[in-house]
Design a protein around this motif. Structure first.
Motif, PDB file in Angstrom:
ATOM      1  N   MET A  59       0.832  -1.196   0.000  1.00 39.05           N
ATOM      2  CA  MET A  59       0.000   0.000   0.000  1.00 39.05           C
ATOM      3  C   MET A  59       0.873   1.256   0.000  1.00 39.05           C
ATOM      4  N   ALA A  60       1.939   1.257   0.797  1.00 39.51           N
ATOM      5  CA  ALA A  60       2.838   2.411   0.853  1.00 39.51           C
ATOM      6  C   ALA A  60       3.428   2.680  -0.526  1.00 39.51           C
ATOM      7  N   ALA A  66       1.715   6.339  -7.169  1.00 38.72           N
ATOM      8  CA  ALA A  66       0.591   7.116  -7.679  1.00 38.72           C
ATOM      9  C   ALA A  66       0.909   8.605  -7.630  1.00 38.72           C
ATOM     10  N   ALA A  67       1.754   8.986  -6.671  1.00 33.79           N
ATOM     11  CA  ALA A  67       2.134  10.391  -6.549  1.00 33.79           C
ATOM     12  C   ALA A  67       3.366  10.704  -7.395  1.00 33.79           C
ATOM     13  N   GLY A  68       3.692   9.832  -8.345  1.00 37.44           N
ATOM     14  CA  GLY A  68       4.789  10.129  -9.269  1.00 37.44           C
ATOM     15  C   GLY A  68       6.110   9.482  -8.897  1.00 37.44           C
ATOM     16  N   ALA A 296      -8.771   4.138   6.806  1.00 31.37           N
ATOM     17  CA  ALA A 296      -9.793   4.175   5.755  1.00 31.37           C
ATOM     18  C   ALA A 296      -9.220   3.687   4.429  1.00 31.37           C
ATOM     19  N   ALA A 297      -8.010   4.160   4.091  1.00 26.61           N
ATOM     20  CA  ALA A 297      -7.403   3.770   2.816  1.00 26.61           C
ATOM     21  C   ALA A 297      -7.105   2.275   2.803  1.00 26.61           C
ATOM     22  N   PHE A 298      -6.646   1.762   3.930  1.00 25.16           N
ATOM     23  CA  PHE A 298      -6.301   0.348   4.003  1.00 25.16           C
ATOM     24  C   PHE A 298      -7.549  -0.518   3.838  1.00 25.16           C
ATOM     25  N   LYS A 299      -8.642  -0.080   4.505  1.00 29.09           N
ATOM     26  CA  LYS A 299      -9.894  -0.840   4.410  1.00 29.09           C
ATOM     27  C   LYS A 299     -10.389  -0.883   2.967  1.00 29.09           C
ATOM     28  N   GLY A 317       7.718   1.362   7.667  1.00 31.44           N
ATOM     29  CA  GLY A 317       9.068   0.967   7.287  1.00 31.44           C
ATOM     30  C   GLY A 317       9.352   1.333   5.845  1.00 31.44           C
ATOM     31  N   ALA A 318       8.397   1.024   4.947  1.00 34.84           N
ATOM     32  CA  ALA A 318       8.566   1.321   3.525  1.00 34.84           C
ATOM     33  C   ALA A 318       8.643   2.832   3.306  1.00 34.84           C
ATOM     34  N   LYS A 319       7.777   3.587   4.001  1.00 35.31           N
ATOM     35  CA  LYS A 319       7.763   5.043   3.815  1.00 35.31           C
ATOM     36  C   LYS A 319       9.069   5.680   4.298  1.00 35.31           C
ATOM     37  N   VAL A 320       9.590   5.199   5.418  1.00 36.39           N
ATOM     38  CA  VAL A 320      10.853   5.742   5.947  1.00 36.39           C
ATOM     39  C   VAL A 320      11.980   5.471   4.957  1.00 36.39           C
ATOM     40  N   LEU A 321      11.999   4.258   4.394  1.00 35.71           N
ATOM     41  CA  LEU A 321      13.066   3.907   3.457  1.00 35.71           C
ATOM     42  C   LEU A 321      12.983   4.773   2.198  1.00 35.71           C
TER      43      LEU A 321
END
Lengths: 383, 328
Positions: A59-60, A66-68, A296-299, A317-321
């Motif tokens: 999801m991350a 999606a944001a480029g 909400a997004a995850f659901k 974890g993915a977002k930090v990386l």
């Protein structure tokens, strides 16, 4: 003749399998993507950990792409299954680094698999970010190993702060599991933190994992009349302890750590657990908008299922990386490593994440209250 | 053994040394991109070959159904790791005059001897009472033994307990692992072709008849069991010093079944079948990695198909490493 016919069928089957394998390989080749490796237990006894993690990470990455993407390039995560076995974790990480040439590695949740794979990352100089291995030894493997969750000792301090500041209790007893490294760590740091704030530990009793009868320890604790009891064990014993404590007339709340975080806890403990508190990584009931948006997004993405703590940790974890890759300005592993060491106040769903000099995350924990078989969000405790 | 046959040993050692050199030149520091990944699979395949070949002696040749091989594997791994972790500094200072690599090799040999002896002892302790029984009882006892060992390790703080054993030096490499493979294959092949091996075969075919012919059935079964456990211990020692980390998750009963699948797949009782089975079981799941989440489904399907088309195993009763054996 019959046997040779069977051989032909077998041969044709294996040929088609090999052909399929070949096709997939070609599709995976792509130049302009930033490659990140993920390893986890997608099958095996701890498959739920790996699958929750994978949902969070996927999801991350979908959100980022999606944001480029990052640095003008898309992120591609290559996921490998280690079946929950340490030696297989080592094999797949070797594969991800040498065959797929990933820039960095995400995983694992279980400390045992992280400990097996971390030396490979360290030797190959590829940064590894574990989202859920709380064992302090994991990041001690070397300077390429990071984690985005808090470590065991921190939870002890969190509960000490909570007991002193929120519950305003002064006399607390400890009942610890001497067979568990985790429980000992929590108990020691709780004691240290609570006494340094001015509190009093009036009893320090112990039991062993698998015990069923705690009356001796609880009677001794009750005779000292504590205002609360810190029980940093796992849910199976904690449930029984709660029942027996109430029967003996111990009135104060029981306190604990994320070892309590299981649906089984209330099945075992029942009403005896009402009004007890434990610390954990995150709560879906947290009212902050960041968490509610994430939930909400995850659901929406996963057919209405709620994100558990592991999915939220994987997401963070993915977002930090990826944030480190953005700040590094390239997907060079050494630049990513340096950027990771400078992670400060990254706004994750499990709290603001700062990586300290030991490459461990400094971040808040949430405290939940048990209410009639449900966990209600109580407050967030910052380090 | 005549002098001429002893000459094989230096030849094998030189070949292994050359292959080790080729491995590190080509796979580890060399031009092949996936080198280290292939090397990892190669080593794990080697360790699995030792496990399969040794289990084949009990399950295939002697016909005793043991399902606790992972337990002996674990005993060897943990005892050997203890020797090199706790005894390592002492041994290094004792051998200070030797070059670093030789010290490492000496330490590994010591650790392997310790692992082999410990596993053999465990085999003896389990074997003596349970091999007097027949049929399913041994299976139950060995299954229980494997679990006892696992739970015991989980509760021993000195070997890391549930956290896992960290800090084991990386001492085993291609040379040692495949040296172990060659030793296991040669010793077990010679054993099965000796009078002792024929006695074991007769026990497998008909225990009462064997006893009537004057074969000390229990003693022979225990001997086969101990030798098989000893080699599993050796595999464990090599495994721990390769992965540098041990955790009980590697030694569950699933691992025991995996070894049984290897020998059943290759052909129960066939030595070359055990080798082939071990290679297939190690390599197949890696080949199917491209299918990601369907990997285990395809892997299991492949196993089912092989067993449907070759119920006697890939090699059946045939042996590539010697003449075709008698029996059925």
């Amino acid at each position: 003749m019959r046997i040779s016919k069977r051989f032909w069928i077998l041969g044709a089957l294996s040929a088609s399998v090999i052909a399929l394998t070949g096709c997939n390989k070609k599709q995976a080749e792509s130049q302009n993507e930033i490659l990140i490796g993920e390893y986890g237990s997608l099958t095996g006894a701890t498959a739920t950990y790996g699958q929750s993690t994978h949902n969070g990470i996927a999801m991350a990455v979908e959100e980022i792409n999606a944001a480029g993407g990052v640095l003008g390039r898309k992120i591609k995560v290559i996921t490998e299954d280690d079946a929950g076995k340490p030696e297989e974790a080592q094999t797949v990480v070797t594969k991800l680094i040498n065959k797929d040439r990933v820039s960095s590695i995400l995983g694992e949740f279980a400390s045992s698999n992280s400990l097996a794979a971390a030396p490979v990352c360290q030797q190959s100089h590829i940064p590894m970010v574990s989202h859920g291995s709380t064992n302090p030894k994991v990041t001690q493997v070397g300077d390429y190993i990071f984690r985005t969750c808090f470590i065991d000792p921190f939870q002890g301090q969190v509960m000490a702060k909570f007991a002193w500041n929120t519950l305003k209790v002064k006399r607390v007893a400890i009942l610890r599991d001497i067979k568990s490294d985790y429980s000992m760590g929590l108990a020691n740091f709780f004691k240290q933190g609570f006494e340094s704030m001015g509190g009093q530990i009036i009893a320090d009793e112990s039991y062993g994992q698998g015990d069923k009868d705690f009356n001796a320890q609880l009677t001794s604790i009750q005779s000292k009349n504590p205002e609360a009891v810190f029980v940093p064990g796992y849910y199976t014993e904690v449930g029984l302890i709660a029942r027996q404590a109430r029967k003996l007339g111990i009135k104060g709340p029981l306190l604990g750590g994320d070892g309590w975080d299981s649906e089984k806890l209330c099945e075992i403990g029942g009403e005896a657990l009402n009004g007890c508190f434990f610390s954990t990584h995150y709560s879906v009931d947290d009212t902050s908008s960041a968490i509610q948006n994430f939930v909400a997004a995850f659901k929406k993405r996963n057919n209405g299922s709620l994100p558990d703590a592991i999915a939220a940790l994987g997401y963070d974890g993915a977002k930090v990386l990826v944030d480190a890759i953005r700040r590094a300005g390239s997907d060079n592993p050494d630049s990513i490593r340096i950027a990771l060491t400078r992670t400060k106040d990254f706004p994750g769903v499990t709290g603001a994440i700062t990586l300290n000099e030991n490459r461990d995350a400094v971040k808040p924990a949430v405290v939940l209250e048990v209410k009639d078989g449900k966990y209600a969000y109580k407050e967030t405790v910052t380090p | 053994m005549s002098l001429k046959r002893w000459l094989y040993i230096p030849v094998i050692l030189i070949v292994l040394g050359l292959l080790q050199w080729a491995c590190s030149a080509l796979l580890l520091d060399g031009p092949i991109r996936q080198g280290p990944y292939y090397y990892q699979i190669l080593i794990l395949a080697g360790i699995n070959i030792i496990l399969a070949v040794s289990l084949n002696l009990t399950n295939g040749v002697a016909g005793q159904f043991s399902i606790g091989h992972a337990g002996f594997f674990a005993v060897g791994a943990y005892v050997a790791a203890c020797i090199s972790v706790y005894g390592g500094p002492g041994i290094h200072s004792l051998l200070g005059f030797m070059p670093g690599d030789a010290q490492g090799a000496a330490l590994l040999v010591l650790a392997m001897i310790g692992g082999v002896l410990a596993a053999a002892l465990a085999g003896l302790v389990v074997g003596i009472p349970s091999l007097r029984l027949r049929g399913d009882y041994l299976a139950i006892v060995t299954l229980g033994f494997g679990e006892i060992i696992r739970v015991l390790i989980l509760n021993i703080e000195a070997v890391g307990g549930a956290r896992g054993f960290i800090g084991i030096p990386k001492l085993s490499n291609f040379f040692w692992v495949f040296g172990g493979v060659v030793a296991a294959i040669l010793i077990i092949r010679n054993l099965t072709r000796s009078g002792y091996g024929r006695a074991l075969l007769s026990i497998r075919e008909d225990e009462i008849a064997a006893q009537a012919m004057g074969i000390p059935v229990t003693r022979y079964k225990v001997m086969a069991f101990v030798i098989s456990a000893a080699f599993a211990g050796m595999a464990g020692a090599l495994f721990g010093h390769f992965t540098m980390y041990l955790h009980t998750n590697s030694f569950t009963f699933v691992k025991s079944f995996e070894i049984i699948i290897m020998i059943a797949l290759g052909g129960l009782g066939s030595l070359s079948g055990a080798v082939l089975g071990a290679i297939v079981i190690t390599v197949l799941p890696e080949l199917f990695r491209e299918f990601s989440e369907y990997r285990m489904v395809i892997y299991s399907l492949a196993l089912i198909l092989i067993m449907i088309f070759r119920p006697q195993g890939l090699l059946g009763n045939a042996s590539l490493l010697g003449r075709k054996r008698g029996g059925k």
